[in-house]
Design a protein around this motif. Structure first.
Motif, PDB file in Angstrom:
ATOM      1  N   SER A  93       0.755  -1.235  -0.109  1.00  6.89           N
ATOM      2  CA  SER A  93      -0.050   0.085   0.022  1.00  6.89           C
ATOM      3  C   SER A  93       0.819   1.084  -0.076  1.00  6.89           C
ATOM      4  O   SER A  93       1.928   1.221   0.667  1.00  6.89           O
ATOM      5  CB  SER A  93      -0.821  -0.024   1.234  1.00  6.89           C
ATOM      6  OG  SER A  93      -1.848  -1.006   1.087  1.00  6.89           O
ATOM      7  N   SER A  94       0.370   2.415  -0.606  1.00  7.04           N
ATOM      8  CA  SER A  94       1.345   3.308  -0.829  1.00  7.04           C
ATOM      9  C   SER A  94       0.262   4.657  -0.128  1.00  7.04           C
ATOM     10  O   SER A  94      -0.705   4.778  -0.993  1.00  7.04           O
ATOM     11  CB  SER A  94       1.898   3.549  -2.213  1.00  7.04           C
ATOM     12  OG  SER A  94       1.758   4.867  -2.451  1.00  7.04           O
ATOM     13  N   GLY A  95       0.803   5.442   0.723  1.00 12.85           N
ATOM     14  CA  GLY A  95       0.185   6.590   0.954  1.00 12.85           C
ATOM     15  C   GLY A  95       0.508   7.026   2.212  1.00 12.85           C
ATOM     16  O   GLY A  95       0.317   5.987   3.371  1.00 12.85           O
ATOM     17  N   SER A  96       0.987   8.306   2.674  1.00 18.60           N
ATOM     18  CA  SER A  96       1.351   8.778   3.990  1.00 18.60           C
ATOM     19  C   SER A  96       0.155   8.919   4.623  1.00 18.60           C
ATOM     20  O   SER A  96       0.313   9.077   5.942  1.00 18.60           O
ATOM     21  CB  SER A  96       2.115  10.019   3.863  1.00 18.60           C
ATOM     22  OG  SER A  96       3.150   9.718   3.111  1.00 18.60           O
ATOM     23  N   GLU A  97      -0.953   9.023   4.262  1.00 16.73           N
ATOM     24  CA  GLU A  97      -2.479   9.141   4.910  1.00 16.73           C
ATOM     25  C   GLU A  97      -2.849   7.757   5.400  1.00 16.73           C
ATOM     26  O   GLU A  97      -3.987   7.884   6.202  1.00 16.73           O
ATOM     27  CB  GLU A  97      -3.581   9.800   4.137  1.00 16.73           C
ATOM     28  CG  GLU A  97      -3.978   9.125   3.054  1.00 16.73           C
ATOM     29  CD  GLU A  97      -3.126   8.500   1.911  1.00 16.73           C
ATOM     30  OE1 GLU A  97      -1.905   8.534   1.686  1.00 16.73           O
ATOM     31  OE2 GLU A  97      -3.888   8.180   0.813  1.00 16.73           O
ATOM     32  N   LEU A  98      -2.141   6.698   5.187  1.00 18.25           N
ATOM     33  CA  LEU A  98      -2.739   5.420   5.589  1.00 18.25           C
ATOM     34  C   LEU A  98      -2.398   4.876   7.051  1.00 18.25           C
ATOM     35  O   LEU A  98      -1.240   5.104   7.419  1.00 18.25           O
ATOM     36  CB  LEU A  98      -2.533   4.160   4.740  1.00 18.25           C
ATOM     37  CG  LEU A  98      -2.912   4.646   3.069  1.00 18.25           C
ATOM     38  CD1 LEU A  98      -2.337   3.686   2.262  1.00 18.25           C
ATOM     39  CD2 LEU A  98      -4.560   4.766   3.018  1.00 18.25           C
ATOM     40  N   ALA A 136       5.149   4.985   3.012  1.00 17.86           N
ATOM     41  CA  ALA A 136       4.796   6.185   3.002  1.00 17.86           C
ATOM     42  C   ALA A 136       5.252   7.028   1.470  1.00 17.86           C
ATOM     43  O   ALA A 136       5.955   6.253   0.924  1.00 17.86           O
ATOM     44  CB  ALA A 136       5.409   7.079   4.077  1.00 17.86           C
ATOM     45  N   ASP A 137       4.801   8.038   1.191  1.00 13.35           N
ATOM     46  CA  ASP A 137       4.966   8.868  -0.077  1.00 13.35           C
ATOM     47  C   ASP A 137       6.367   9.436  -0.028  1.00 13.35           C
ATOM     48  O   ASP A 137       6.593  10.572   0.272  1.00 13.35           O
ATOM     49  CB  ASP A 137       3.741  10.118  -0.096  1.00 13.35           C
ATOM     50  CG  ASP A 137       2.642   9.416  -0.511  1.00 13.35           C
ATOM     51  OD1 ASP A 137       2.409   8.327  -1.135  1.00 13.35           O
ATOM     52  OD2 ASP A 137       1.416   9.978   0.102  1.00 13.35           O
ATOM     53  N   ASP A 138       7.295   8.544  -0.004  1.00 13.51           N
ATOM     54  CA  ASP A 138       8.599   8.735   0.016  1.00 13.51           C
ATOM     55  C   ASP A 138       9.349   7.908  -0.982  1.00 13.51           C
ATOM     56  O   ASP A 138       9.304   6.416  -0.767  1.00 13.51           O
ATOM     57  CB  ASP A 138       8.932   8.667   1.556  1.00 13.51           C
ATOM     58  CG  ASP A 138      10.517   8.701   1.813  1.00 13.51           C
ATOM     59  OD1 ASP A 138      10.964   9.847   2.232  1.00 13.51           O
ATOM     60  OD2 ASP A 138      11.304   7.551   1.576  1.00 13.51           O
ATOM     61  N   GLY A 197      -2.485   2.820  -5.019  1.00 16.03           N
ATOM     62  CA  GLY A 197      -2.269   4.271  -4.419  1.00 16.03           C
ATOM     63  C   GLY A 197      -0.858   4.666  -5.226  1.00 16.03           C
ATOM     64  O   GLY A 197       0.172   4.075  -5.674  1.00 16.03           O
ATOM     65  N   GLY A 198      -0.728   6.094  -5.282  1.00 20.36           N
ATOM     66  CA  GLY A 198       0.682   6.485  -5.641  1.00 20.36           C
ATOM     67  C   GLY A 198       0.763   6.498  -7.237  1.00 20.36           C
ATOM     68  O   GLY A 198       1.797   6.772  -7.664  1.00 20.36           O
ATOM     69  N   VAL A 199      -0.313   6.429  -8.087  1.00 21.85           N
ATOM     70  CA  VAL A 199      -0.035   6.248  -9.411  1.00 21.85           C
ATOM     71  C   VAL A 199      -0.578   7.346 -10.096  1.00 21.85           C
ATOM     72  O   VAL A 199      -0.704   7.538 -11.479  1.00 21.85           O
ATOM     73  CB  VAL A 199      -0.466   4.759 -10.058  1.00 21.85           C
ATOM     74  CG1 VAL A 199       0.725   3.780  -9.695  1.00 21.85           C
ATOM     75  CG2 VAL A 199      -1.954   4.570  -9.654  1.00 21.85           C
ATOM     76  N   PHE A 226       3.043  13.697  -5.052  1.00 23.98           N
ATOM     77  CA  PHE A 226       3.550  12.602  -4.047  1.00 23.98           C
ATOM     78  C   PHE A 226       3.420  11.329  -4.472  1.00 23.98           C
ATOM     79  O   PHE A 226       3.412  10.338  -3.852  1.00 23.98           O
ATOM     80  CB  PHE A 226       3.193  12.969  -2.701  1.00 23.98           C
ATOM     81  CG  PHE A 226       3.461  14.302  -2.043  1.00 23.98           C
ATOM     82  CD1 PHE A 226       4.686  14.743  -1.719  1.00 23.98           C
ATOM     83  CD2 PHE A 226       2.459  15.251  -2.091  1.00 23.98           C
ATOM     84  CE1 PHE A 226       4.911  15.889  -1.187  1.00 23.98           C
ATOM     85  CE2 PHE A 226       2.830  16.253  -1.535  1.00 23.98           C
ATOM     86  CZ  PHE A 226       4.040  16.767  -1.265  1.00 23.98           C
ATOM     87  N   ASP A 227       3.048  11.232  -5.938  1.00 19.71           N
ATOM     88  CA  ASP A 227       2.694  10.099  -6.548  1.00 19.71           C
ATOM     89  C   ASP A 227       3.993   9.421  -7.115  1.00 19.71           C
ATOM     90  O   ASP A 227       4.320   9.460  -8.277  1.00 19.71           O
ATOM     91  CB  ASP A 227       1.689   9.967  -7.570  1.00 19.71           C
ATOM     92  CG  ASP A 227       0.184  10.107  -6.760  1.00 19.71           C
ATOM     93  OD1 ASP A 227      -0.099   9.759  -5.683  1.00 19.71           O
ATOM     94  OD2 ASP A 227      -0.597  11.154  -7.400  1.00 19.71           O
ATOM     95  N   PHE A 228       4.827   8.850  -6.290  1.00 19.77           N
ATOM     96  CA  PHE A 228       6.095   8.498  -6.531  1.00 19.77           C
ATOM     97  C   PHE A 228       6.162   6.787  -7.152  1.00 19.77           C
ATOM     98  O   PHE A 228       7.266   6.604  -7.577  1.00 19.77           O
ATOM     99  CB  PHE A 228       7.092   8.462  -5.541  1.00 19.77           C
ATOM    100  CG  PHE A 228       7.342   9.655  -4.819  1.00 19.77           C
ATOM    101  CD1 PHE A 228       7.694  10.565  -5.695  1.00 19.77           C
ATOM    102  CD2 PHE A 228       7.133   9.874  -3.614  1.00 19.77           C
ATOM    103  CE1 PHE A 228       8.173  12.044  -5.159  1.00 19.77           C
ATOM    104  CE2 PHE A 228       7.174  11.155  -2.960  1.00 19.77           C
ATOM    105  CZ  PHE A 228       7.788  12.043  -3.815  1.00 19.77           C
TER     106      PHE A 228
HETATM  107 MG    MG Z   1      -1.615   8.563  -2.576  1.00 18.42          MG
END
Ligand code: MG
Ligand code: AMP
Length: 393
Positions: free
Chosen positions: A177-182, A220-222, A244-246, A251-253
């Motif tokens: 899973s990708s996302g700093s909000e999760l 995280a979004d890093d 996520g992140g796509v 921040f979609d790395f």
């Molecule tokens: Mg995201």
């Protein structure tokens, strides 16, 4: 990269040549797995002329006469007496029919005369004998390679004594899973956070598809952190799924990180609704999907693209059940430039109703849905009564 049609995306995904190997397990451990060998019968079935009722084995030509009872033949015993004129043997369901007899009359249709004699009291309908080899001949194919094994297939393996079975290995699938909000579901999200629902949804979808999932946590979004998780997951798995992140956010790395990890992209945008940013690529060690973070999009793109690929990776032809049913109400959309996948309910009168759905983050819409229908590019309206094809989910 340009946006491609769903049909082209599907074709690209299904052209992936990666196949899992095989393994050999006990037939009792094969449920839902994919058979990787042809199975033939080691004997005729039934193996002998078998009575299909409880009754008396005798000759059709003697049915008008008093019949002398020679012996009783329980299931599991071999007859010892030949049936001659005006003779019979009492026989149980599943027992071998004695030589000389050409039919078995049912107990219910007979009358016991004096001790040891019976008389047929009905009219002849059928022989009630299952003939040796009438179901299956020795050497005949009973199960074909590439099928998903169900309980009834396991019964066939048992009947033909095929107790050690070659099946396809499950594809190993990583979930990231990708996302700093999760935050993980057992925590209470902070002010700007939400719970990670995609990971467990995907793990369950992977399991249902017959593959084996492994969860690698939240990135995280890093860039550096995302890269280190991806680089760990790729060599350990046949397929890596990221959610996520796509999208196109700052921040979609995920796409750039996948590129650094050596992934070659085939598409990064598909003309579908929901799920436009769905991304697909290959690494020398595994197949990679970047799924959208929105839970409905992630769910639907797994069903439409990932699951078919998992199926063929295991040597199982992808033939989803699509049921044709009429729309229970009119459905209309405003823009027609993408293929739409619409979650639907099947009503009691077997008509199809789109579930109320506020967009791709509306997670509680999916549990209501029985299936998905697709609406091709250019199509704006499904009229009430129009027949649509429902894919159960
Ligand atoms: Mg995201
Ligand atoms: P993204 O694709 O990263 O732009 O995410 C799109 C939306 O999906 C955002 O609202 C995210 O918060 C949400 N989202 C992303 N990942 C998850 C997840 N694992 N579980 C639930 N929602 C998610």
């Amino acid at each position: 990269m340009e946006m491609i049609s769903f049909e082209k995306a599907f074709e690209t995904v299904m052209n992936t040549s990666f196949r899992t190997g095989t393994e050999t397990v006990s037939y009792t451990d094969t449920l839902n797995r994919i058979l990787a060998e042809e199975i033939a019968s080691d004997m005729d079935m039934p193996p002998f002329n078998k009575s299909s009722v409880d009754g008396f084995a005798c000759r059709k030509s003697d049915l008008g006469n008093d019949l002398e009872i020679l012996e009783t033949i329980p299931a599991g015993n071999w007859p010892s007496k030949f049936i001659g004129k005006n003779q019979c043997s009492r026989i149980m369901t599943g027992a071998p029919v004695p030589d000389g007899a050409d039919c078995v009359i049912m107990v219910e249709d007979t009358e016991l005369l004096s001790e040891g004699f019976i008389k047929f009291r009905s009219s002849f309908i059928k022989e009630n004998i299952a003939k040796k080899g009438e179901d299956i001949r020795k050497g005949e194919l009973v199960l074909r390679a590439g099928k998903r094994i169900r309980p009834q297939d396991i019964a066939v393996m048992a009947s033909v004594g095929h107790t050690s079975v070659t099946i396809s290995k499950r594809p190993r699938v990583a979930v990231i899973s990708s996302g700093s909000e999760l935050v993980e579901p057992d925590l209470i999200p902070g002010m700007s956070q939400i719970r990670n629902s995609n990971a467990s949804q995907l793990m369950a979808q992977i399991e249902r598809a017959g593959a084996s999932g492994k969860y690698y946590g939240i990135a995280a979004d890093d860039e550096a952190q995302t890269l280190s998780i991806i680089e760990k997951a790729i060599p350990e798995n046949d397929m890596v799924l990221l959610t996520g992140g796509v999208s196109m956010g700052d921040f979609d790395f995920v796409p750039s990180v996948l590129e650094q990890a050596g992934v070659r992209f085939f598409f990064t945008r598909v003309a579908v609704q929901p799920g436009k940013p769905t991304t697909f690529g290959l690494h020398s060690r595994s197949v990679i999907f970047g799924l959208p973070g929105n839970p409905v999009s992630s769910f639907i793109q797994f069903e439409m693209l990932v699951r078919p690929l998992l199926s063929i990776m295991m040597g199982c032809e992808w033939k989803p059940l699509n049921i044709n049913m009429p729309m229970g109400e009119k459905f209309m959309r405003s823009s027609v430039d993408r293929m739409a996948f619409i979650p639907v309910k099947i009503a009691d009168d077997a008509s199809v109703l789109p579930v109320e759905y506020h967009g791709s983050a509306h997670i509680s819409a999916l549990p209501e849905a029985d299936g998905i229908i697709s609406m091709p590019v250019g199509k704006k309206i499904f009229e009430k009564g129009e027949v649509v094809s429902v894919r159960p989910i």
